[in-house]
Design a protein around this motif. Structure first.
Motif, PDB file in Angstrom:
ATOM      1  N   ASP A 111       0.815  -1.213   0.000  1.00  0.00           N
ATOM      2  CA  ASP A 111       0.000   0.000   0.000  1.00  0.00           C
ATOM      3  C   ASP A 111       0.852   1.268   0.000  1.00  0.00           C
ATOM      4  O   ASP A 111       0.341   2.362  -0.239  1.00  0.00           O
ATOM      5  CB  ASP A 111      -0.933   0.029   1.211  1.00  0.00           C
ATOM      6  CG  ASP A 111      -2.229  -0.730   0.947  1.00  0.00           C
ATOM      7  OD1 ASP A 111      -2.422  -1.152  -0.207  1.00  0.00           O
ATOM      8  OD2 ASP A 111      -3.032  -0.892   1.873  1.00  0.00           O
ATOM      9  N   ARG A 116       0.456   2.715  -6.172  1.00  0.00           N
ATOM     10  CA  ARG A 116      -0.798   2.422  -5.484  1.00  0.00           C
ATOM     11  C   ARG A 116      -1.389   3.690  -4.882  1.00  0.00           C
ATOM     12  O   ARG A 116      -2.606   3.892  -4.862  1.00  0.00           O
ATOM     13  CB  ARG A 116      -0.561   1.382  -4.385  1.00  0.00           C
ATOM     14  CG  ARG A 116      -0.203   0.002  -4.878  1.00  0.00           C
ATOM     15  CD  ARG A 116      -1.385  -0.679  -5.551  1.00  0.00           C
ATOM     16  NE  ARG A 116      -2.485  -0.917  -4.639  1.00  0.00           N
ATOM     17  CZ  ARG A 116      -2.610  -1.988  -3.856  1.00  0.00           C
ATOM     18  NH1 ARG A 116      -1.666  -2.924  -3.884  1.00  0.00           N
ATOM     19  NH2 ARG A 116      -3.649  -2.142  -3.078  1.00  0.00           N
ATOM     20  N   ASP A 119      -3.086   5.652  -7.529  1.00  0.00           N
ATOM     21  CA  ASP A 119      -4.344   5.026  -7.937  1.00  0.00           C
ATOM     22  C   ASP A 119      -5.488   5.400  -6.997  1.00  0.00           C
ATOM     23  O   ASP A 119      -6.624   5.581  -7.448  1.00  0.00           O
ATOM     24  CB  ASP A 119      -4.195   3.503  -7.972  1.00  0.00           C
ATOM     25  CG  ASP A 119      -3.357   3.022  -9.154  1.00  0.00           C
ATOM     26  OD1 ASP A 119      -3.185   3.814 -10.102  1.00  0.00           O
ATOM     27  OD2 ASP A 119      -2.871   1.879  -9.108  1.00  0.00           O
ATOM     28  N   ARG A 120      -5.207   5.492  -5.708  1.00  0.00           N
ATOM     29  CA  ARG A 120      -6.288   5.762  -4.755  1.00  0.00           C
ATOM     30  C   ARG A 120      -6.476   7.247  -4.466  1.00  0.00           C
ATOM     31  O   ARG A 120      -7.421   7.641  -3.790  1.00  0.00           O
ATOM     32  CB  ARG A 120      -6.035   5.009  -3.446  1.00  0.00           C
ATOM     33  CG  ARG A 120      -4.807   5.462  -2.664  1.00  0.00           C
ATOM     34  CD  ARG A 120      -4.723   4.739  -1.326  1.00  0.00           C
ATOM     35  NE  ARG A 120      -3.547   5.081  -0.563  1.00  0.00           N
ATOM     36  CZ  ARG A 120      -2.538   4.250  -0.315  1.00  0.00           C
ATOM     37  NH1 ARG A 120      -2.573   3.011  -0.788  1.00  0.00           N
ATOM     38  NH2 ARG A 120      -1.496   4.631   0.405  1.00  0.00           N
ATOM     39  N   ASP A 172      -0.336  11.845  -0.668  1.00  0.00           N
ATOM     40  CA  ASP A 172      -1.159  10.761  -0.130  1.00  0.00           C
ATOM     41  C   ASP A 172      -1.537  11.039   1.327  1.00  0.00           C
ATOM     42  O   ASP A 172      -2.679  10.810   1.740  1.00  0.00           O
ATOM     43  CB  ASP A 172      -0.400   9.439  -0.230  1.00  0.00           C
ATOM     44  CG  ASP A 172      -1.255   8.252   0.183  1.00  0.00           C
ATOM     45  OD1 ASP A 172      -2.267   7.985  -0.492  1.00  0.00           O
ATOM     46  OD2 ASP A 172      -0.921   7.600   1.189  1.00  0.00           O
ATOM     47  N   ARG A 184     -12.397   6.116   6.196  1.00  0.00           N
ATOM     48  CA  ARG A 184     -11.309   5.427   5.512  1.00  0.00           C
ATOM     49  C   ARG A 184     -11.367   3.918   5.723  1.00  0.00           C
ATOM     50  O   ARG A 184     -10.941   3.148   4.875  1.00  0.00           O
ATOM     51  CB  ARG A 184      -9.971   6.001   6.004  1.00  0.00           C
ATOM     52  CG  ARG A 184      -8.773   5.551   5.210  1.00  0.00           C
ATOM     53  CD  ARG A 184      -7.570   6.447   5.461  1.00  0.00           C
ATOM     54  NE  ARG A 184      -7.174   6.508   6.846  1.00  0.00           N
ATOM     55  CZ  ARG A 184      -7.237   7.606   7.592  1.00  0.00           C
ATOM     56  NH1 ARG A 184      -7.705   8.731   7.101  1.00  0.00           N
ATOM     57  NH2 ARG A 184      -6.842   7.595   8.855  1.00  0.00           N
ATOM     58  N   LYS A 190     -13.909   0.039   1.358  1.00  0.00           N
ATOM     59  CA  LYS A 190     -12.825  -0.853   0.957  1.00  0.00           C
ATOM     60  C   LYS A 190     -13.279  -1.749  -0.195  1.00  0.00           C
ATOM     61  O   LYS A 190     -12.522  -1.996  -1.144  1.00  0.00           O
ATOM     62  CB  LYS A 190     -12.377  -1.705   2.146  1.00  0.00           C
ATOM     63  CG  LYS A 190     -11.612  -0.941   3.218  1.00  0.00           C
ATOM     64  CD  LYS A 190     -11.117  -1.893   4.285  1.00  0.00           C
ATOM     65  CE  LYS A 190     -10.264  -1.166   5.315  1.00  0.00           C
ATOM     66  NZ  LYS A 190      -9.734  -2.091   6.349  1.00  0.00           N
ATOM     67  N   ALA A 193     -13.276   0.201  -3.386  1.00  0.00           N
ATOM     68  CA  ALA A 193     -11.920   0.374  -3.918  1.00  0.00           C
ATOM     69  C   ALA A 193     -11.474  -0.871  -4.669  1.00  0.00           C
ATOM     70  O   ALA A 193     -10.867  -0.780  -5.749  1.00  0.00           O
ATOM     71  CB  ALA A 193     -10.948   0.681  -2.780  1.00  0.00           C
ATOM     72  N   GLU A 197     -10.683  -1.329  -8.865  1.00  0.00           N
ATOM     73  CA  GLU A 197      -9.506  -1.967  -9.447  1.00  0.00           C
ATOM     74  C   GLU A 197      -9.912  -3.020 -10.475  1.00  0.00           C
ATOM     75  O   GLU A 197      -9.344  -3.099 -11.574  1.00  0.00           O
ATOM     76  CB  GLU A 197      -8.656  -2.606  -8.348  1.00  0.00           C
ATOM     77  CG  GLU A 197      -7.962  -1.601  -7.433  1.00  0.00           C
ATOM     78  CD  GLU A 197      -7.157  -2.283  -6.343  1.00  0.00           C
ATOM     79  OE1 GLU A 197      -7.101  -3.540  -6.348  1.00  0.00           O
ATOM     80  OE2 GLU A 197      -6.583  -1.585  -5.485  1.00  0.00           O
TER      81      GLU A 197
END
Length: 293
Positions: A111, A116, A119-120, A172, A184, A190, A193, A197
């Motif tokens: 992570d 990564r 991406d988030r 980030d 979060r 989650k 997310a 992907e």
């Protein structure tokens, strides 16, 4: 930088006359080097771009949607996205361009890989005064180091790679700070997310919700709950929106015939694709394409 279907070679920027794997320059460089029509043009990138607005209030266009910016705005643009600097080009900011393969691909904690994190990260971040100042200073330092003529290129490459990773880590952290800890760690978010992907990797082949729920090991009801909480849409609508976005990108920035676009996006007939596009975009594919010619 590599060429995309929109061909960004008109940026024509090479720090200190050397080819580096990351480019850092002010927006004024683009205005100075290119005619206004090219500056205002829409392009599709095959590399990452981080854009920090330092002065002015430009309205950027990202994937055909307007994004109002001001000093402290950071845009995170990813390969495949479509972007325009907008009609108002009398503003200032920093641009950082780099390919995905410039980032590290190994880490003890996956992570914490910069890729990564990108991406988030949201497409648009708004920094407060303190974070804006710290981010600006970091980018100014990178730009100065990229012009270090006396240093060997391999040393500059290594330095810029570490500095870019630090900048992505900083962004980030800032984007994470703007989310509450409760939000979060919500299971639904989650799941969304992970769904995103899968969607990014399979939208051209998986048009129905079933393959996603199978891959996620959840029910359609729980996936819909996650997508509605995170995006305000059902899972089916999220899938349709992603397919429609790719179709718009291809229609606007390639000369590929409609039937080949339909085939590439998993439609067995061009007529089915046209019906889908009209239902989701509001106009036929040919009419949408004509607007960008």
């Amino acid at each position: 930088m590599g060429k995309s279907s929109a061909n960004l070679t008109w940026l024509g920027y090479t720090p200190s006359g050397r080819m580096l794997d990351v480019e850092i320059f002010p927006f004024s460089d683009i205005r100075r080097r290119s005619p206004p029509t090219k500056v205002r043009a829409t392009h599709r990138y095959d590399f990452h771009m981080l854009l920090l607005v330092t002065a002015g209030a430009p309205r950027q266009i990202v994937d055909f949607e307007p994004v109002s910016c001001s000093p402290g705005s950071v845009l995170v643009l990813r390969p495949g996205q479509v972007h325009s600097f907008g009609e108002e080009i009398q503003w200032e900011g920093w641009l950082i361009l780099f390919r995905s393969d410039f980032l590290p691909i190994a880490s003890v904690v996956s992570d914490l890989l910069p890729g990564r994190m990108l991406d988030r990260m949201p497409d648009h971040l708004v920094l407060d005064e303190r974070d804006f100042r710290a981010t600006s200073e970091a980018i100014v330092t990178m730009a100065a180091d990229a012009r270090a003529d006396a240093a060997p290129v391999e040393v500059v490459h290594a330095l810029l790679r570490h500095q870019l990773c630090m900048l992505i880590l900083r962004l980030d952290l800032l984007s994470g700070r703007q989310r509450t800890a409760a939000t979060r760690h919500k299971p639904a978010l989650k799941r969304f997310a992970r769904f995103q992907e899968l969607l990014e990797a399979n939208f051209a082949g998986w048009h129905q919700v079933g393959p996603y729920t199978d891959a996620l090991g959840c029910t359609q009801k729980s996936l819909n709950r996650a997508t509605r909480e995170a995006a305000g849409l059902s899972a089916k609508n999220c899938i349709a929106r992603r397919i429609a976005l790719e179709a718009k990108r291809l229609l606007a920035h390639t000369d590929r015939p409609v039937y080949l676009i339909a085939e590439g996006l998993g439609f067995d007939e061009a007529t089915n694709f046209s019906k889908f596009f009209r239902a989701n975009v509001g106009q036929p594919p040919a009419e949408f394409r004509a607007a960008f010619r």
